[in-house]
Design a protein around this motif. Structure first.
Motif, PDB file in Angstrom:
ATOM      1  N   GLU A  78      -1.211   9.383   4.478  1.00 43.70           N
ATOM      2  CA  GLU A  78      -0.630   9.935   3.256  1.00 43.70           C
ATOM      3  C   GLU A  78       0.897   9.866   3.290  1.00 43.70           C
ATOM      4  OE1 GLU A  78      -2.336  13.823   3.110  1.00 43.70           O
ATOM      5  OE2 GLU A  78      -4.238  13.102   2.292  1.00 43.70           O
ATOM      6  N   ALA A  79       1.497  10.121   4.458  1.00 43.51           N
ATOM      7  CA  ALA A  79       2.949  10.040   4.585  1.00 43.51           C
ATOM      8  C   ALA A  79       3.425   8.600   4.404  1.00 43.51           C
ATOM      9  CB  ALA A  79       3.392  10.581   5.941  1.00 43.51           C
ATOM     10  N   GLN A  80       2.676   7.659   4.944  1.00 46.11           N
ATOM     11  CA  GLN A  80       3.047   6.255   4.813  1.00 46.11           C
ATOM     12  C   GLN A  80       2.991   5.830   3.349  1.00 46.11           C
ATOM     13  OE1 GLN A  80       0.399   3.513   6.755  1.00 46.11           O
ATOM     14  NE2 GLN A  80       1.960   1.925   6.905  1.00 46.11           N
ATOM     15  N   ILE A  81       1.957   6.218   2.650  1.00 43.68           N
ATOM     16  CA  ILE A  81       1.823   5.859   1.232  1.00 43.68           C
ATOM     17  C   ILE A  81       2.927   6.531   0.419  1.00 43.68           C
ATOM     18  CG2 ILE A  81       0.352   6.160  -0.808  1.00 43.68           C
ATOM     19  CD1 ILE A  81      -2.046   5.770   1.113  1.00 43.68           C
ATOM     20  N   ARG A  82       3.258   7.755   0.767  1.00 41.68           N
ATOM     21  CA  ARG A  82       4.293   8.502   0.054  1.00 41.68           C
ATOM     22  C   ARG A  82       5.683   7.889   0.287  1.00 41.68           C
ATOM     23  NH1 ARG A  82       3.571  13.218   2.422  1.00 41.68           N
ATOM     24  NH2 ARG A  82       5.150  12.781   3.976  1.00 41.68           N
ATOM     25  N   ASP A  83       5.972   7.441   1.490  1.00 39.32           N
ATOM     26  CA  ASP A  83       7.311   6.997   1.864  1.00 39.32           C
ATOM     27  C   ASP A  83       7.555   5.499   1.688  1.00 39.32           C
ATOM     28  OD1 ASP A  83       7.791   9.604   2.545  1.00 39.32           O
ATOM     29  OD2 ASP A  83       7.404   9.298   4.688  1.00 39.32           O
ATOM     30  N   CYS A  87       3.421   0.188   0.311  1.00 43.23           N
ATOM     31  CA  CYS A  87       2.147   0.807   0.704  1.00 43.23           C
ATOM     32  C   CYS A  87       1.526   1.546  -0.468  1.00 43.23           C
ATOM     33  CB  CYS A  87       2.369   1.768   1.870  1.00 43.23           C
ATOM     34  SG  CYS A  87       2.966   0.955   3.365  1.00 43.23           S
ATOM     35  N   ALA A  88       2.359   2.207  -1.258  1.00 39.43           N
ATOM     36  CA  ALA A  88       1.855   2.928  -2.432  1.00 39.43           C
ATOM     37  C   ALA A  88       1.253   1.945  -3.436  1.00 39.43           C
ATOM     38  CB  ALA A  88       2.982   3.734  -3.071  1.00 39.43           C
ATOM     39  N   ARG A  89       1.923   0.787  -3.637  1.00 40.74           N
ATOM     40  CA  ARG A  89       1.368  -0.226  -4.539  1.00 40.74           C
ATOM     41  C   ARG A  89       0.031  -0.764  -4.050  1.00 40.74           C
ATOM     42  NH1 ARG A  89       5.631  -4.709  -5.558  1.00 40.74           N
ATOM     43  NH2 ARG A  89       6.410  -3.761  -3.685  1.00 40.74           N
ATOM     44  N   PHE A  90      -0.059  -1.054  -2.753  1.00 39.90           N
ATOM     45  CA  PHE A  90      -1.324  -1.551  -2.198  1.00 39.90           C
ATOM     46  C   PHE A  90      -2.433  -0.507  -2.322  1.00 39.90           C
ATOM     47  CE2 PHE A  90       1.283  -4.609   0.434  1.00 39.90           C
ATOM     48  CZ  PHE A  90       0.834  -5.730  -0.237  1.00 39.90           C
ATOM     49  N   GLU A  91      -2.108   0.745  -2.145  1.00 46.25           N
ATOM     50  CA  GLU A  91      -3.110   1.813  -2.270  1.00 46.25           C
ATOM     51  C   GLU A  91      -3.612   1.908  -3.707  1.00 46.25           C
ATOM     52  OE1 GLU A  91      -5.712   4.847  -1.279  1.00 46.25           O
ATOM     53  OE2 GLU A  91      -4.681   3.379  -0.044  1.00 46.25           O
ATOM     54  N   LYS A  92      -2.697   1.814  -4.684  1.00 45.45           N
ATOM     55  CA  LYS A  92      -3.120   1.850  -6.088  1.00 45.45           C
ATOM     56  C   LYS A  92      -4.011   0.656  -6.414  1.00 45.45           C
ATOM     57  CE  LYS A  92       0.788   4.428  -7.920  1.00 45.45           C
ATOM     58  NZ  LYS A  92       2.021   4.358  -8.723  1.00 45.45           N
ATOM     59  N   LEU A  93      -3.633  -0.520  -5.893  1.00 42.06           N
ATOM     60  CA  LEU A  93      -4.443  -1.718  -6.102  1.00 42.06           C
ATOM     61  C   LEU A  93      -5.824  -1.547  -5.476  1.00 42.06           C
ATOM     62  CD1 LEU A  93      -4.658  -4.653  -7.105  1.00 42.06           C
ATOM     63  CD2 LEU A  93      -3.707  -5.364  -4.907  1.00 42.06           C
TER      64      LEU A  93
END
Length: 118
Positions: A78-83, A87-93
Protein backbone atom coordinates in the motif's frame (compact mmCIF):
# COMPACT_ATOMS: atom_id res chain seq x y z
CA UNK A 1 -1.90 -37.82 23.83
CA UNK A 2 0.60 -40.51 24.67
CA UNK A 3 1.62 -38.54 27.73
CA UNK A 4 -1.96 -38.76 28.97
CA UNK A 5 -1.80 -42.53 28.96
CA UNK A 6 1.66 -42.58 30.50
CA UNK A 7 0.52 -40.39 33.38
CA UNK A 8 -2.61 -42.46 33.71
CA UNK A 9 -0.59 -45.66 33.95
CA UNK A 10 2.12 -44.27 36.23
CA UNK A 11 -0.10 -42.33 38.63
CA UNK A 12 -3.41 -44.19 38.41
CA UNK A 13 -5.28 -41.00 37.42
CA UNK A 14 -8.57 -40.90 35.55
CA UNK A 15 -8.43 -39.81 31.86
CA UNK A 16 -10.02 -36.42 32.61
CA UNK A 17 -7.45 -35.82 35.35
CA UNK A 18 -4.68 -36.57 32.83
CA UNK A 19 -6.09 -34.04 30.36
CA UNK A 20 -6.48 -31.47 33.14
CA UNK A 21 -2.90 -32.04 34.31
CA UNK A 22 -1.58 -31.70 30.76
CA UNK A 23 -3.41 -28.42 30.12
CA UNK A 24 -2.44 -26.93 33.49
CA UNK A 25 1.19 -27.96 32.97
CA UNK A 26 1.53 -26.80 29.35
CA UNK A 27 -0.06 -23.43 30.07
CA UNK A 28 2.49 -23.10 32.90
CA UNK A 29 -0.27 -22.46 35.42
CA UNK A 30 0.83 -25.27 37.75
CA UNK A 31 -1.91 -25.23 40.37
CA UNK A 32 -0.33 -28.12 42.27
CA UNK A 33 -3.49 -30.14 42.78
CA UNK A 34 -2.11 -32.94 40.60
CA UNK A 35 1.58 -33.76 40.82
CA UNK A 36 3.43 -36.92 39.82
CA UNK A 37 4.36 -38.95 42.87
CA UNK A 38 6.40 -41.80 41.36
CA UNK A 39 9.96 -41.44 40.10
CA UNK A 40 8.95 -42.58 36.62
CA UNK A 41 6.10 -40.06 36.57
CA UNK A 42 8.45 -37.25 37.58
CA UNK A 43 10.90 -38.12 34.80
CA UNK A 44 8.14 -38.31 32.20
CA UNK A 45 6.67 -35.05 33.52
CA UNK A 46 10.01 -33.25 33.23
CA UNK A 47 10.41 -34.38 29.61
CA UNK A 48 6.78 -33.55 28.90
CA UNK A 49 7.21 -30.00 30.20
CA UNK A 50 10.37 -29.27 28.19
CA UNK A 51 9.02 -30.67 24.95
CA UNK A 52 5.43 -29.45 25.39
CA UNK A 53 6.17 -25.87 26.38
CA UNK A 54 8.78 -25.54 23.62
CA UNK A 55 6.35 -26.95 21.05
CA UNK A 56 3.56 -24.59 22.07
CA UNK A 57 6.00 -21.67 21.98
CA UNK A 58 7.17 -22.59 18.49
CA UNK A 59 3.63 -23.01 17.19
CA UNK A 60 2.41 -19.72 18.62
CA UNK A 61 5.57 -17.94 17.47
CA UNK A 62 5.17 -19.26 13.93
CA UNK A 63 1.52 -18.23 13.87
CA UNK A 64 2.35 -14.74 15.10
CA UNK A 65 5.27 -14.34 12.68
CA UNK A 66 3.10 -15.45 9.77
CA UNK A 67 0.37 -12.95 10.60
CA UNK A 68 2.92 -10.17 11.05
CA UNK A 69 4.53 -11.03 7.71
CA UNK A 70 1.18 -10.80 5.91
CA UNK A 71 0.36 -7.48 7.57
CA UNK A 72 3.77 -5.98 6.80
CA UNK A 73 3.61 -7.15 3.16
CA UNK A 74 0.20 -5.55 2.76
CA UNK A 75 1.39 -2.34 4.41
CA UNK A 76 4.52 -2.19 2.21
CA UNK A 77 2.46 -2.74 -0.95
CA UNK A 78 0.00 0.00 0.00
CA UNK A 79 2.87 2.39 0.77
CA UNK A 80 4.52 1.60 -2.55
CA UNK A 81 1.29 2.25 -4.47
CA UNK A 82 0.72 5.46 -2.50
CA UNK A 83 4.27 6.81 -3.00
CA UNK A 84 5.06 5.69 -6.55
CA UNK A 85 3.02 7.23 -9.40
CA UNK A 86 3.89 4.42 -11.82
CA UNK A 87 2.96 1.77 -9.26
CA UNK A 88 -0.37 3.50 -8.68
CA UNK A 89 -1.05 3.49 -12.44
CA UNK A 90 -0.21 -0.21 -12.73
CA UNK A 91 -2.47 -1.01 -9.77
CA UNK A 92 -5.39 0.87 -11.36
CA UNK A 93 -4.77 -0.96 -14.64
CA UNK A 94 -4.69 -4.30 -12.80
CA UNK A 95 -7.95 -3.51 -11.03
CA UNK A 96 -9.64 -2.52 -14.32
CA UNK A 97 -8.37 -5.69 -16.03
CA UNK A 98 -9.59 -7.85 -13.16
CA UNK A 99 -13.01 -6.15 -13.17
CA UNK A 100 -13.22 -6.51 -16.97
CA UNK A 101 -12.32 -10.20 -16.84
CA UNK A 102 -14.91 -10.81 -14.13
CA UNK A 103 -17.57 -9.03 -16.19
CA UNK A 104 -16.67 -11.07 -19.31
CA UNK A 105 -16.84 -14.31 -17.34
CA UNK A 106 -20.23 -13.40 -15.87
CA UNK A 107 -21.56 -12.50 -19.32
CA UNK A 108 -20.34 -15.78 -20.84
CA UNK A 109 -21.71 -17.77 -17.94
CA UNK A 110 -25.17 -16.18 -18.18
CA UNK A 111 -25.22 -16.74 -21.99
CA UNK A 112 -24.70 -20.46 -21.41
CA UNK A 113 -27.97 -20.75 -19.61
CA UNK A 114 -26.65 -20.18 -16.12
CA UNK A 115 -25.39 -23.68 -15.42
CA UNK A 116 -22.24 -23.59 -17.57
CA UNK A 117 -23.09 -26.89 -19.33
CA UNK A 118 -25.12 -25.69 -22.30
Amino acid sequence: LSSLFIFGLEEGWQPLDCVYFSVITLTTTGLGDFVPSTDGGKIVCACFIYVGVATIGLLLGSLLAGSMDNASKKEAREAQIRDCPNCARFEKLRQRTTASNNANFNTRFSNMGGDGFS
